[in-house]
Structures are given as structure tokens and as C-alpha cells.
Motif scaffolding. Structure first.
Motif, PDB file in Angstrom:
ATOM      1  N   GLY A 141      -9.782  23.981 -30.719  1.00 56.72           N
ATOM      2  CA  GLY A 141      -9.068  23.160 -31.692  1.00 56.72           C
ATOM      3  C   GLY A 141      -9.529  21.728 -31.788  1.00 56.72           C
ATOM      4  O   GLY A 141      -8.951  20.946 -32.553  1.00 56.72           O
ATOM      5  N   LEU A 142     -10.566  21.337 -31.043  1.00 55.51           N
ATOM      6  CA  LEU A 142     -11.120  19.999 -31.188  1.00 55.51           C
ATOM      7  C   LEU A 142     -11.889  19.918 -32.503  1.00 55.51           C
ATOM      8  O   LEU A 142     -12.604  20.852 -32.875  1.00 55.51           O
ATOM      9  N   LYS A 143     -11.752  18.807 -33.179  1.00 53.64           N
ATOM     10  CA  LYS A 143     -12.402  18.631 -34.479  1.00 53.64           C
ATOM     11  C   LYS A 143     -13.331  17.426 -34.414  1.00 53.64           C
ATOM     12  O   LYS A 143     -12.892  16.320 -34.106  1.00 53.64           O
ATOM     13  N   PHE A 144     -14.594  17.652 -34.731  1.00 58.93           N
ATOM     14  CA  PHE A 144     -15.604  16.605 -34.720  1.00 58.93           C
ATOM     15  C   PHE A 144     -15.993  16.283 -36.159  1.00 58.93           C
ATOM     16  O   PHE A 144     -16.359  17.179 -36.923  1.00 58.93           O
ATOM     17  N   VAL A 145     -15.938  15.014 -36.513  1.00 59.92           N
ATOM     18  CA  VAL A 145     -16.230  14.580 -37.874  1.00 59.92           C
ATOM     19  C   VAL A 145     -17.199  13.406 -37.810  1.00 59.92           C
ATOM     20  O   VAL A 145     -16.988  12.457 -37.038  1.00 59.92           O
ATOM     21  N   ILE A 146     -18.249  13.459 -38.614  1.00 65.31           N
ATOM     22  CA  ILE A 146     -19.167  12.337 -38.711  1.00 65.31           C
ATOM     23  C   ILE A 146     -19.471  12.066 -40.179  1.00 65.31           C
ATOM     24  O   ILE A 146     -19.646  12.998 -40.964  1.00 65.31           O
ATOM     25  N   ASN A 147     -19.486  10.786 -40.539  1.00 61.60           N
ATOM     26  CA  ASN A 147     -19.808  10.373 -41.903  1.00 61.60           C
ATOM     27  C   ASN A 147     -21.174   9.722 -41.924  1.00 61.60           C
ATOM     28  O   ASN A 147     -21.499   8.894 -41.060  1.00 61.60           O
ATOM     29  N   THR A 148     -21.972  10.098 -42.922  1.00 65.84           N
ATOM     30  CA  THR A 148     -23.326   9.580 -43.053  1.00 65.84           C
ATOM     31  C   THR A 148     -23.580   9.227 -44.512  1.00 65.84           C
ATOM     32  O   THR A 148     -22.690   9.326 -45.351  1.00 65.84           O
ATOM     33  N   ASP A 149     -24.810   8.845 -44.818  1.00 66.92           N
ATOM     34  CA  ASP A 149     -25.148   8.603 -46.212  1.00 66.92           C
ATOM     35  C   ASP A 149     -25.206   9.942 -46.950  1.00 66.92           C
ATOM     36  O   ASP A 149     -25.383  10.999 -46.337  1.00 66.92           O
ATOM     37  N   PRO A 150     -25.054   9.928 -48.269  1.00 66.86           N
ATOM     38  CA  PRO A 150     -24.908  11.182 -49.023  1.00 66.86           C
ATOM     39  C   PRO A 150     -26.098  12.125 -48.955  1.00 66.86           C
ATOM     40  O   PRO A 150     -25.940  13.329 -49.135  1.00 66.86           O
ATOM     41  N   SER A 151     -27.295  11.595 -48.715  1.00 64.25           N
ATOM     42  CA  SER A 151     -28.496  12.436 -48.755  1.00 64.25           C
ATOM     43  C   SER A 151     -28.778  13.169 -47.450  1.00 64.25           C
ATOM     44  O   SER A 151     -29.718  13.964 -47.366  1.00 64.25           O
ATOM     45  N   THR A 152     -27.971  12.950 -46.421  1.00 64.13           N
ATOM     46  CA  THR A 152     -28.211  13.548 -45.110  1.00 64.13           C
ATOM     47  C   THR A 152     -27.964  15.058 -45.129  1.00 64.13           C
ATOM     48  O   THR A 152     -26.986  15.528 -45.698  1.00 64.13           O
ATOM     49  N   ASP A 153     -28.883  15.806 -44.515  1.00 59.49           N
ATOM     50  CA  ASP A 153     -28.681  17.246 -44.369  1.00 59.49           C
ATOM     51  C   ASP A 153     -27.526  17.503 -43.408  1.00 59.49           C
ATOM     52  O   ASP A 153     -27.046  16.599 -42.715  1.00 59.49           O
ATOM     53  N   SER A 154     -27.094  18.749 -43.332  1.00 64.78           N
ATOM     54  CA  SER A 154     -25.946  19.102 -42.507  1.00 64.78           C
ATOM     55  C   SER A 154     -26.136  18.678 -41.054  1.00 64.78           C
ATOM     56  O   SER A 154     -27.166  18.972 -40.435  1.00 64.78           O
ATOM     57  N   LEU A 155     -25.140  18.002 -40.515  1.00 66.83           N
ATOM     58  CA  LEU A 155     -25.162  17.590 -39.112  1.00 66.83           C
ATOM     59  C   LEU A 155     -24.203  18.425 -38.265  1.00 66.83           C
ATOM     60  O   LEU A 155     -23.844  18.041 -37.156  1.00 66.83           O
ATOM     61  N   ARG A 156     -23.818  19.562 -38.783  1.00 63.45           N
ATOM     62  CA  ARG A 156     -22.950  20.460 -38.012  1.00 63.45           C
ATOM     63  C   ARG A 156     -23.587  20.838 -36.671  1.00 63.45           C
ATOM     64  O   ARG A 156     -22.905  20.825 -35.639  1.00 63.45           O
ATOM     65  N   PRO A 157     -24.886  21.166 -36.628  1.00 63.57           N
ATOM     66  CA  PRO A 157     -25.511  21.445 -35.324  1.00 63.57           C
ATOM     67  C   PRO A 157     -25.475  20.239 -34.392  1.00 63.57           C
ATOM     68  O   PRO A 157     -25.353  20.400 -33.170  1.00 63.57           O
ATOM     69  N   VAL A 158     -25.564  19.044 -34.959  1.00 66.67           N
ATOM     70  CA  VAL A 158     -25.504  17.829 -34.149  1.00 66.67           C
ATOM     71  C   VAL A 158     -24.117  17.676 -33.531  1.00 66.67           C
ATOM     72  O   VAL A 158     -23.978  17.353 -32.344  1.00 66.67           O
ATOM     73  N   LEU A 159     -23.088  17.916 -34.318  1.00 69.36           N
ATOM     74  CA  LEU A 159     -21.729  17.829 -33.795  1.00 69.36           C
ATOM     75  C   LEU A 159     -21.484  18.881 -32.712  1.00 69.36           C
ATOM     76  O   LEU A 159     -20.801  18.612 -31.719  1.00 69.36           O
ATOM     77  N   ARG A 160     -22.068  20.061 -32.903  1.00 66.83           N
ATOM     78  CA  ARG A 160     -21.941  21.107 -31.890  1.00 66.83           C
ATOM     79  C   ARG A 160     -22.618  20.673 -30.582  1.00 66.83           C
ATOM     80  O   ARG A 160     -22.089  20.902 -29.490  1.00 66.83           O
TER      81      ARG A 160
END
Length: 208
Positions: A141-160
Motif C-alpha cells: 500500500g505504499l505509494k511512490f509519486v514523482i513529478n518531472t518535465d512532460p517529455s520524460t519517459d515512464s519512471l515507474r521502474p525508477v520508483l520501483r
């Protein structure tokens, strides 16, 4: 552009926040007025920054009724509009209010995606003209959120990776760390903060 990382626990409380200021113009919350890249971290157990209320006052009952009325009429559109303004260079909202707004947007969009697709893991990111929000939720249930510039590819693997390589290592496995974070006590672990800061700054997308 300002990169922001939030971690929310399963009780919807923001327990960790860090931002990276990249060529920021001036002003804003917890900011540096100098060009270049700096990072700022904070736990989420402090009091709100407050501010001028315009000299108006109301009774607790009236305030509660007004808040309930406003909450019942919030729409996804208004939340996204507020979030878009919040991530401009002239943000005035304090960190705790910002975290609440971010979680509200994430929860609304996540529920919408789940209803439309029937996929509990369907919400990955969303993008506006000003920023892109990336989302990752753990099985606990932990939620990781990151905001970047609009052109950035998915950072879901980075959050993982932030969760598995750093949060688990420095927070979950730390016998001195609290099991929960009542009242928004927050993650106060310098090793975790330093590891996340170094990891994100070394991402190719961060320097692009």
C-alpha cells in the motif's frame, strides 16, 4: 523544472518528500533562488506554513460545513488545474497542502482508471503541459509519486527501484524505524535520503 518525489503510506499520509530544483527562476517553497541543481528534503510532521487568511473568520461548525460542501463538489478537472498551477515556478502552496493535493489527484485518477479498465494496476502516469506525474504502488500500500518535465519517459521502474533498493534496505530493514507513521511522523533516515538523492541525480533523464 522542479522534480518532486512523494511517498505516501497506506493511510494516505505523506511520509517522505524531496525535491530537486533545476534552473529555478526565483521564490517558491523550500527553494533556492540560484540556478543549477539543488535538493531539499523534509519530513511531513511539521505544522502548516499558515499564511494570511485575509482577516476573515468563521465558526468551527460553519467551516466544517463549508469544507464538506466544497469537498463534495471537487472534480478531477479542478484538481488537475490546481496541480498544474502548483508545479509552476511560482508555487506558493506549502509542502503539506501540496502533498494532500497530489494524493487527491492520484486517488481520483487511479479510481477512474480502475473503474474504466478493471485493472488495479492500470494507473501509471498522467501528463499536462507543465509536468508529468509518475506513479508506483507496492503490495503493502505504499505509494511512490514523482513529478518531472512532460517529455520524460515512464519512471515507474525508477520508483520501483527506489522502493526495493533503498526504502526496503534503509527503512523496512532498519530495526529502529517505526512500523507505522502515525500523525505523519515521516521517514527520517539520512542514509535513505542520501541514496535517493544520489540515485535520481545520476539518472540520464535528470541531466537531459
Amino acid at each position: 523544472m522542479i522534480y518532486n518525489l512523494y511517498i505516501f503510506d497506506r493511510h494516505c499520509v505523506c511520509i517522505f518528500y524531496i525535491d530537486w530544483h533545476r534552473h529555478r527562476k526565483s521564490g517558491g517553497i523550500m527553494g533556492s533562488n540560484n540556478a543549477g541543481t539543488t535538493s531539499t528534503t523534509t519530513s511531513m510532521n511539521g505544522q502548516p506554513d499558515g499564511g494570511d487568511s485575509g482577516g476573515s473568520s468563521s465558526s468551527p461548525a460553519h467551516s466544517a460545513a463549508a469544507n464538506n460542501h466544497l469537498a463534495s463538489h471537487h472534480s478531477t478537472t479542478s484538481q488537475l488545474t490546481s496541480a498544474t498551477s502548483m508545479f509552476s515556478d511560482s508555487r506558493l502552496v506549502n509542502i503539506e497542502e501540496e502533498a494532500k493535493l497530489v494524493y487527491g489527484v492520484v486517488r481520483t485518477l487511479r479510481n477512474l482508471v480502475n473503474k474504466l479498465s478493471g485493472n488495479q494496476d492500470g494507473f501509471i502516469s498522467y501528463r499536462t503541459s507543465n509536468y508529468k506525474l509518475h506513479y508506483y504502488e507496492t503490495q503493502t500500500g505504499l505509494k511512490f509519486v514523482i513529478n518531472t518535465d512532460p517529455s520524460t519517459d515512464s519512471l515507474r521502474p525508477v520508483l520501483r527501484q527506489i522502493y526495493t533498493n533503498f526504502f526496503v534496505e534503509y527503512v523496512v530493514k532498519n530495526p529502529l524505524a517505526p512500523v507505522g507513521h502515525p500523525g505523519g511522523e515521516g521517514v527520517n533516515n539520512e542514509y535513505f535520503k542520501a541514496a535517493v538523492d544520489k540515485f535520481v541525480k545520476n539518472l540520464p533523464v535528470f541531466d537531459s
